[in-house]
Write a protein that holds these residues in place. Structure first.
Motif, PDB file in Angstrom:
ATOM      1  N   SER A   1      -2.705   9.852   1.699  1.00  0.00           N
ATOM      2  CA  SER A   1      -3.732   9.956   0.668  1.00  0.00           C
ATOM      3  C   SER A   1      -4.388  11.337   0.700  1.00  0.00           C
ATOM      4  O   SER A   1      -4.689  11.920  -0.354  1.00  0.00           O
ATOM      5  CB  SER A   1      -4.781   8.854   0.825  1.00  0.00           C
ATOM      6  OG  SER A   1      -5.353   8.880   2.112  1.00  0.00           O
TER       7      SER A   1
ATOM      8  N   PHE B   1     -10.587   3.781  -1.451  1.00  0.00           N
ATOM      9  CA  PHE B   1     -10.016   2.440  -1.349  1.00  0.00           C
ATOM     10  C   PHE B   1      -9.465   2.188   0.049  1.00  0.00           C
ATOM     11  O   PHE B   1      -9.705   1.138   0.656  1.00  0.00           O
ATOM     12  CB  PHE B   1      -8.921   2.283  -2.404  1.00  0.00           C
ATOM     13  CG  PHE B   1      -8.126   1.003  -2.273  1.00  0.00           C
ATOM     14  CD1 PHE B   1      -8.653  -0.198  -2.711  1.00  0.00           C
ATOM     15  CD2 PHE B   1      -6.858   1.010  -1.717  1.00  0.00           C
ATOM     16  CE1 PHE B   1      -7.931  -1.381  -2.599  1.00  0.00           C
ATOM     17  CE2 PHE B   1      -6.126  -0.157  -1.596  1.00  0.00           C
ATOM     18  CZ  PHE B   1      -6.658  -1.362  -2.039  1.00  0.00           C
TER      19      PHE B   1
ATOM     20  N   SER C   1      -6.863  10.413  -7.143  1.00  0.00           N
ATOM     21  CA  SER C   1      -6.597  10.754  -5.746  1.00  0.00           C
ATOM     22  C   SER C   1      -7.722  10.321  -4.825  1.00  0.00           C
ATOM     23  O   SER C   1      -7.499   9.624  -3.823  1.00  0.00           O
ATOM     24  CB  SER C   1      -6.372  12.272  -5.627  1.00  0.00           C
ATOM     25  OG  SER C   1      -6.340  12.677  -4.281  1.00  0.00           O
TER      26      SER C   1
ATOM     27  N   ARG D   1      -4.150   7.300   6.873  1.00  0.00           N
ATOM     28  CA  ARG D   1      -4.523   7.876   5.592  1.00  0.00           C
ATOM     29  C   ARG D   1      -3.965   9.276   5.365  1.00  0.00           C
ATOM     30  O   ARG D   1      -4.410   9.973   4.465  1.00  0.00           O
ATOM     31  CB  ARG D   1      -6.045   7.897   5.467  1.00  0.00           C
ATOM     32  CG  ARG D   1      -6.667   6.509   5.596  1.00  0.00           C
ATOM     33  CD  ARG D   1      -8.178   6.535   5.555  1.00  0.00           C
ATOM     34  NE  ARG D   1      -8.713   5.202   5.851  1.00  0.00           N
ATOM     35  CZ  ARG D   1      -9.003   4.771   7.067  1.00  0.00           C
ATOM     36  NH1 ARG D   1      -8.835   5.578   8.098  1.00  0.00           N
ATOM     37  NH2 ARG D   1      -9.463   3.552   7.248  1.00  0.00           N
TER      38      ARG D   1
ATOM     39  N   LEU E   1       0.796  -1.226   0.000  1.00  0.00           N
ATOM     40  CA  LEU E   1       0.000   0.000   0.000  1.00  0.00           C
ATOM     41  C   LEU E   1       0.835   1.285   0.000  1.00  0.00           C
ATOM     42  O   LEU E   1       0.482   2.231  -0.707  1.00  0.00           O
ATOM     43  CB  LEU E   1      -0.971  -0.002   1.184  1.00  0.00           C
ATOM     44  CG  LEU E   1      -2.248  -0.818   0.984  1.00  0.00           C
ATOM     45  CD1 LEU E   1      -3.064  -0.865   2.261  1.00  0.00           C
ATOM     46  CD2 LEU E   1      -3.082  -0.269  -0.163  1.00  0.00           C
TER      47      LEU E   1
ATOM     48  N   LEU F   1      -8.195   6.606  -4.405  1.00  0.00           N
ATOM     49  CA  LEU F   1      -7.284   6.023  -3.420  1.00  0.00           C
ATOM     50  C   LEU F   1      -7.822   6.213  -2.005  1.00  0.00           C
ATOM     51  O   LEU F   1      -7.761   5.289  -1.178  1.00  0.00           O
ATOM     52  CB  LEU F   1      -5.900   6.664  -3.545  1.00  0.00           C
ATOM     53  CG  LEU F   1      -4.863   6.224  -2.507  1.00  0.00           C
ATOM     54  CD1 LEU F   1      -4.539   4.740  -2.649  1.00  0.00           C
ATOM     55  CD2 LEU F   1      -3.581   7.055  -2.638  1.00  0.00           C
TER      56      LEU F   1
ATOM     57  N   LEU G   1       1.877   1.862  -3.480  1.00  0.00           N
ATOM     58  CA  LEU G   1       0.714   2.219  -4.279  1.00  0.00           C
ATOM     59  C   LEU G   1       0.414   3.707  -4.120  1.00  0.00           C
ATOM     60  O   LEU G   1       0.170   4.420  -5.108  1.00  0.00           O
ATOM     61  CB  LEU G   1      -0.498   1.395  -3.848  1.00  0.00           C
ATOM     62  CG  LEU G   1      -1.848   1.816  -4.465  1.00  0.00           C
ATOM     63  CD1 LEU G   1      -1.841   1.612  -5.973  1.00  0.00           C
ATOM     64  CD2 LEU G   1      -3.003   1.051  -3.820  1.00  0.00           C
ATOM     65  N   GLN G   2       0.457   4.195  -2.885  1.00  0.00           N
ATOM     66  CA  GLN G   2       0.174   5.608  -2.637  1.00  0.00           C
ATOM     67  C   GLN G   2       1.227   6.514  -3.272  1.00  0.00           C
ATOM     68  O   GLN G   2       0.897   7.557  -3.849  1.00  0.00           O
ATOM     69  CB  GLN G   2       0.084   5.855  -1.132  1.00  0.00           C
ATOM     70  CG  GLN G   2      -1.100   5.173  -0.476  1.00  0.00           C
ATOM     71  CD  GLN G   2      -1.234   5.533   0.991  1.00  0.00           C
ATOM     72  OE1 GLN G   2      -1.485   6.682   1.344  1.00  0.00           O
ATOM     73  NE2 GLN G   2      -1.063   4.539   1.858  1.00  0.00           N
TER      74      GLN G   2
ATOM     75  N   VAL H   1       0.519   6.557  -6.965  1.00  0.00           N
ATOM     76  CA  VAL H   1      -0.668   7.362  -7.265  1.00  0.00           C
ATOM     77  C   VAL H   1      -0.316   8.850  -7.201  1.00  0.00           C
ATOM     78  O   VAL H   1      -0.745   9.635  -8.060  1.00  0.00           O
ATOM     79  CB  VAL H   1      -1.817   7.029  -6.294  1.00  0.00           C
ATOM     80  CG1 VAL H   1      -2.933   8.078  -6.389  1.00  0.00           C
ATOM     81  CG2 VAL H   1      -2.380   5.649  -6.606  1.00  0.00           C
TER      82      VAL H   1
END
Length: 271
Positions: free
Chosen positions: A55, A43, A37, A52, A10, A40, A13-14, A17
Motif C-alpha cells: 500500500s 483501511f 491510495s 502494508r 486483500l 487503502l 484488492l491492493q 487499487v
C-alpha cells in the motif's frame, strides 16, 4: 471463515487499487488516484494486520510520478534539442525508482531481487507461461521474440525515411537504452517484486503488465495501443520471473525501443 476470506482477498484488492490508481493518474485525475491510495492505507491500518509495504508502494509510485511530471515541466525550460529532452525525461524515472527503493528498505525488503544473473535454461510454456502444450528455454524464447517483434515492425522500418545523422543515432541509442533500463528497473525490478511478494508471481505478472500498459497513456498513446503495451509488459514480467532475472527484459525492452524509433512510433525530433 469471513476473516480468512477477507485476508485472502486483500492482496487482490491492493493490486486492483494500484492498477486503478495508475489509470486515474494517467487520465490526470490526480486527486482521485491519491484518495484511492491513501484510503487503502487507512483501511489496512484499521481493519487488517496484513503487511502494508505494498500500500505504501502505491503511494510512493503515485508521489514519484507526480514529481516526475514536475521535473518534466522544468526540463521544458532548458535550451536543448528536443531529442535530448526526451532522453532526459526518461532519466527522471529515477525519482519514483528511488522513492520505491527507500520504501522497500524501510520495510526490510530487497528493493530489486531480480537484479541477478539470469537462468537462461529456465522453461517458459505456451500459451499460459507456467503451463501449456509446448515449452522453450528462455534464451531461445528471447531470440524468437525479438525476431517476431522486428518482423512486425519491418514494413514501417523499411518504409520510413531516416537521415541517420549523428543526432538521430544519439537519440536511437540513448533513448532506447535509458528508457529500457529505467522502465524495467521500475516495473519489473521493483513493482513486480512487491506484487509477487504480496500475491504470488502469476497475479503479479498480470497486474504489473496491465498497469505498465496504462502508464503510457499520459504520453499520448491510444487506449488500444496501451493494451498492446500491457501485453508486452506481461511478457516482460513473465521472462523476468521465469529467469529469476531482470536482464532478459532489459535486452528485449531496449530492442523494442530501437524498432519503435526506426518505425517512427517513437518520433525523432531535433527541434
Amino acid at each position: 471463515m469471513k476473516t480468512a476470506y477477507v485476508n485472502k482477498s486483500l492482496p487482490f484488492l491492493q493490486l486492483s487499487v494500484f492498477t486503478a490508481g495508475v489509470l486515474l493518474f494517467q487520465l490526470k485525475l490526480f486527486a482521485l488516484a491519491f484518495i484511492l491510495s491513501f484510503g487503502l492505507i487507512i483501511f489496512l491500518l484499521l481493519l487488517s494486520k496484513q503487511e502494508r509495504v505494498f500500500s505504501w508502494t502505491i503511494a510512493g509510485y503515485l508521489t514519484g510520478s507526480l514529481l516526475f511530471l514536475y521535473g518534466d515541466k522544468l526540463l521544458d525550460a532548458l535550451p536543448l534539442p528536443y531529442y535530448i529532452l526526451m532522453i532526459l525525461n526518461r532519466f527522471l524515472l529515477v525519482i519514483p525508482i528511488l522513492l520505491l527503493v527507500y520504501i522497500s528498505i524501510k520495510f526490510n525488503k530487497s528493493a530489486i531481487p531480480y537484479l541477478r544473473k539470469p537462468d537462461w535454461n529456465s522453461l517458459i510454456f505456451f500459451p499460459f507461461i507456467w503451463s501449456g502444450f509446448h515449452s522453450i528455454k528462455i534464451k531461445y524464447f528471447l531470440i524468437i521474440a525479438v525476431i517476431i517483434n522486428f518482423a512486425s515492425f519491418a514494413y514501417s522500418i523499411f518504409s520510413a525515411e531516416h537521415s541517420f545523422s549523428l543526432d538521430f543515432l544519439l537519440f536511437l541509442i540513448g533513448f532506447s537504452i535509458v528508457n529500457g533500463i529505467m522502465e524495467e528497473l521500475l516495473w519489473r525490478g521493483i513493482i513486480l517484486s512487491r506484487m509477487a511478494e504480496l500475491s504470488g508471481e502469476k497475479a503479479a505478472v498480470l497486474f504489473s503488465g496491465l498497469a505498465f500498459g496504462f502508464s503510457h497513456m499520459i504520453l499520448g498513446y491510444s487506449f488500444i495501443l496501451c493494451l498492446l503495451f500491457a501485453v508486452g509488459g506481461i511478457f516482460y514480467a513473465a521472462v523476468t520471473v521465469k529467469s529469476r532475472s531482470i536482464f532478459p527484459a532489459f535486452i528485449w525492452h531496449i530492442a523494442m525501443n530501437v524498432f519503435m524509433i526506426l518505425s517512427g512510433l517513437i518520433p525523432f525530433r531535433d527541434s
